[in-house]
Design an enzyme around this catalytic site. Structure first.
Site, mmCIF file in Angstrom:
data_model
loop_
_atom_site.group_PDB
_atom_site.id
_atom_site.type_symbol
_atom_site.label_atom_id
_atom_site.label_comp_id
_atom_site.label_asym_id
_atom_site.label_seq_id
_atom_site.Cartn_x
_atom_site.Cartn_y
_atom_site.Cartn_z
ATOM 1 N N THR A 30 0.836 -1.194 0.000
ATOM 2 C CA THR A 30 0.000 0.000 0.000
ATOM 3 C C THR A 30 0.871 1.245 0.000
ATOM 4 O OG1 THR A 30 -1.825 -1.084 1.132
ATOM 5 C CG2 THR A 30 -1.686 1.304 1.352
ATOM 6 N N GLN A 103 -4.306 -6.801 -7.147
ATOM 7 C CA GLN A 103 -4.802 -7.359 -5.885
ATOM 8 C C GLN A 103 -6.102 -6.655 -5.489
ATOM 9 O OE1 GLN A 103 -3.554 -6.548 -1.750
ATOM 10 N NE2 GLN A 103 -2.707 -8.612 -1.745
ATOM 11 N N TYR A 184 -7.916 -8.221 6.304
ATOM 12 C CA TYR A 184 -8.967 -7.684 5.450
ATOM 13 C C TYR A 184 -10.146 -8.670 5.371
ATOM 14 C CZ TYR A 184 -5.762 -3.930 4.777
ATOM 15 O OH TYR A 184 -4.926 -2.866 5.029
ATOM 16 N N GLY A 315 8.794 -7.613 -0.842
ATOM 17 C CA GLY A 315 8.138 -6.321 -0.748
ATOM 18 C C GLY A 315 9.139 -5.199 -0.649
#
Length: 371
Positions: A30, A103, A184, A315
């Site tokens: 994000t 995603q 989530y 990441g």
């Protein structure tokens, strides 16, 4: 595994619909580089194109519909403007020879009226708020108690994912990854403390995930559908007392679908990779850096060499090293630091200005990290 005489991370991978030049996957991260309406900013295309040498790119979490928006200036895949905005990204990636999945990330209980286009209270499996305080567009606030999703809400959420997956293909994505991890919506149905329901979705905590994944796979093709899971991940107050039982049952239902891949995060308290790898017969992407220091080259190589996964997602290493495959080819230490002050801003700084190894060796100044 193909022996290339180099790092196993650089060996090509071919399985099903995946034809990848290497086994490096860029994990979703994000970054808040979207307009207020959820359309990705122009700089997003540059960011992903810079990293197109990855075997596979997976975008940051994208809300499928504003009903699932978890934060301000996170991107969406609901409107024609969103589709057009993401088309610039996929075109740029494909022009550089890359492959990219979107995603889809429904926030469920995550979110706040002050950070949602609808201005409403988010809905989740049960009326259990996230631990507070939470970030909102103008500061921090106490978390709202989420509205309990009705049976109609559940059907709507599934339909929203299907529509967004179709939008993703129209936007030029090679596939979609459903975010079932890191607190989530899908994870909320799987976890003990966020799913207190006394209906079919409470008695069988895997039911929502199975229905959602199946619906998307039927709509856009299982070969274009991936799933990310993080069994036992405690982020944002998630509690799973016996993850092995639930996730084994989930994989038993999903394995026959022939999905593009399972993207699995390991955990200190539940060794998900070791337990679930034998139960998954398709492509497995391993992420071993969640809640840990950034994954190193040697860590990824060990997982591949031991047969623990087919691909490894990175990441933070991809964030600061846009040319990660080239760096791994020369055993670069991957030591470029993250400029944390720009992680969640909205411009190019700390996003598209990290140098490649060639630029470093040519004498390009490396940005100074704030103390």
């Amino acid at each position: 595994m193909t022996n290339t005489g180099a790092s196993p991370l650089l060996a090509p991978y071919f399985s099903g619909s995946l034809s990848l030049p290497n086994r490096l996957v860029m994990a979703p991260m994000t970054r808040f580089r979207a307009h207020e309406d959820g359309t990705p900013l122009p700089v997003v295309a540059d960011h992903y194109a810079q990293r197109a040498a990855a075997g596979l790119l997976i975008t940051e979490g994208i809300w499928p519909h504003r009903r699932g928006q978890s934060g301000w200036r996170l991107p969406g895949l609901e409107t024609e403007a969103h589709v057009a905005g993401w088309r610039t990204v996929t075109d740029a990636v494909h022009a550089h020879g890359g492959r990219i999945f979107a995603q889809l990330m429904h926030g469920g209980r995550q979110g706040h009226p002050r950070s949602r286009l609808l201005g409403d209270v988010p809905a989740g499996p049960s009326a259990v708020p996230v631990p507070g305080p939470v970030h909102v567009k103008d500061g921090k606030a106490d978390p709202p108690v989420p509205r309990v999703m009705t049976a109609e809400d559940i059907r709507t959420a599934i339909a929203d994912h299907v529509a967004a997956a179709r939008n993703a293909l129209r936007a030029g994505f090679d596939g979609v990854e459903l975010h079932g991890a890191n607190s989530y919506l899908i994870h909320q149905f799987l976890a003990d403390n966020t799913n207190l329901r006394d209906d079919a979705y409470g008695h069988d905590k895997a039911r929502f995930a199975v229905e959602l994944v199946t619906a998307v796979a039927e709509a856009v093709g299982a070969h274009r559908t991936g799933l990310r899971l993080s069994p036992g991940n405690p982020q944002f107050g998630m509690v799973e007392h016996a993850p092995a039982r639930i996730y084994r049952a989930l994989l038993a239902s999903l394995d026959p679908l022939g999905l593009a891949y399972l993207h699995l995060t390991d955990n200190d308290t539940y060794p998900a990779l070791a337990d679930l790898r034998p139960r998954w017969h398709g492509t497995l992407i391993a992420n071993v850096g969640e809640n840990h220091p950034p994954t190193t080259q040697s860590q990824g190589e060990r997982v591949l060499s031991a047969g623990g996964a087919d691909l490894i997602s990175y990441g933070r290493a991809f964030l600061t090293h846009p040319d990660l495959p080239a760096r791994i080819a020369v055993n670069d230490p991957l030591a470029t630091p993250i400029r944390k002050e720009h992680l969640y801003t909205h411009g190019a700084e700390g996003y598209t200005d990290y140098p490649t190894l060639a630029e470093e060796r040519a004498g390009r100044p490396v940005p100074v990290v704030a103390a």
